[in-house]
Design an enzyme around this catalytic site. Sequence first.
Site, PDB file in Angstrom:
ATOM      1  N   SER A  95      -3.211 -59.438   2.086  1.00  0.00           N
ATOM      2  CA  SER A  95      -3.807 -58.497   1.138  1.00  0.00           C
ATOM      3  C   SER A  95      -5.120 -59.042   0.590  1.00  0.00           C
ATOM      4  O   SER A  95      -5.491 -60.187   0.850  1.00  0.00           O
ATOM      5  CB  SER A  95      -2.837 -58.231  -0.019  1.00  0.00           C
ATOM      6  OG  SER A  95      -2.800 -59.356  -0.898  1.00  0.00           O
ATOM      7  N   SER A 149      -5.089 -57.356  -8.327  1.00  0.00           N
ATOM      8  CA  SER A 149      -4.099 -58.389  -8.010  1.00  0.00           C
ATOM      9  C   SER A 149      -2.856 -58.207  -8.869  1.00  0.00           C
ATOM     10  O   SER A 149      -2.937 -58.148 -10.100  1.00  0.00           O
ATOM     11  CB  SER A 149      -4.698 -59.776  -8.260  1.00  0.00           C
ATOM     12  OG  SER A 149      -3.707 -60.783  -8.152  1.00  0.00           O
ATOM     13  N   LYS A 191      -1.809 -67.194  -4.850  1.00  0.00           N
ATOM     14  CA  LYS A 191      -2.657 -66.910  -6.008  1.00  0.00           C
ATOM     15  C   LYS A 191      -3.322 -68.209  -6.446  1.00  0.00           C
ATOM     16  O   LYS A 191      -3.040 -69.286  -5.925  1.00  0.00           O
ATOM     17  CB  LYS A 191      -1.841 -66.352  -7.178  1.00  0.00           C
ATOM     18  CG  LYS A 191      -0.989 -65.122  -6.869  1.00  0.00           C
ATOM     19  CD  LYS A 191      -1.821 -63.875  -6.620  1.00  0.00           C
ATOM     20  CE  LYS A 191      -0.924 -62.671  -6.293  1.00  0.00           C
ATOM     21  NZ  LYS A 191      -1.713 -61.472  -5.925  1.00  0.00           N
ATOM     22  N   SER A 246      -5.887 -59.599  -2.598  1.00  0.00           N
ATOM     23  CA  SER A 246      -5.770 -60.075  -3.983  1.00  0.00           C
ATOM     24  C   SER A 246      -6.524 -61.368  -4.248  1.00  0.00           C
ATOM     25  O   SER A 246      -6.800 -61.705  -5.398  1.00  0.00           O
ATOM     26  CB  SER A 246      -4.294 -60.259  -4.367  1.00  0.00           C
ATOM     27  OG  SER A 246      -3.734 -61.383  -3.707  1.00  0.00           O
TER      28      SER A 246
END
Length: 274
Positions: free
Chosen positions: A89, A233, A146, A91
């Site tokens: 993705s 996100s 992350k 994010s």
Amino acid sequence: MSFDFELILAIAFFVTGVFWVYDRIVYRPKRKVVLANMTPEARKAINKEAQQRLAETPRFVVEVKSYFVIIAVIFGLRSFVVEPFQIPSGSMLPTLKIGDFILVNKFDYGVRLPVLNTTIIPTTEPERGDVVVFKYPLDPNLNYIKRLIGVPGDRIQYRNKQLTVNGEPVSKTLLAKLPVSLNPNQEPVELFSETLGDVQHEIYNSFRFTPHEGEWVVPEGQYFVMGDNRDNSADSRFWGFVPDENMKGRAFYVWLHWDDFFSIPSFKNNGLIE
């Protein structure tokens, strides 16, 4: 449906290992006896595959145990040294792009038992600014990536697109305003250089309302994470903290970029992850 590849690999390691041990105990001594009774010329003439079936060793035992060594090597490297991941993705844009293949250092945050992820040999602690891979707290079968923003005891605040850690605004500098055509989010964004601790990296901020503003205090044994694509996100602002036992490792290198199956793989994004 999500699949826990680590669990599948652990089961394969265990099953092939059982067959390998069974063969060593039951059939290998018999094969040695048969080979010892053969002439030197006959022993040289018989290939390794044929030797495995001496003493009526069942074919399925030979086949299953033959995978043990390669699975053991992959299992050991993936569990304790380095593990590959693909970015699914956006994010972590602009740091990591959709289709990036990355390597994750499994040793940085301690030697952990496969599947259970329990630390057996402590090494170093996750640090503010690290790009981390972890098991998603709401579904441990999923792996998320992350940036680590807050360590235990930190007070995190995010308001009006400004990140504050322990009362100190995190420094960021505007680099560019990107139009829709230059942004995978399909919306205009501002590109910033942000300095979090000793780590300097880039982030995106959109021009729309900031989702999930608030203030959080990081509990002991847990971490607060956010994506570099701040307004696109799903992270600790939405679903909470990451327990230490969910940490898998620190992402440190992009080694390949591949948009989709029908595209040509590229090495243009290769490099260390900041």
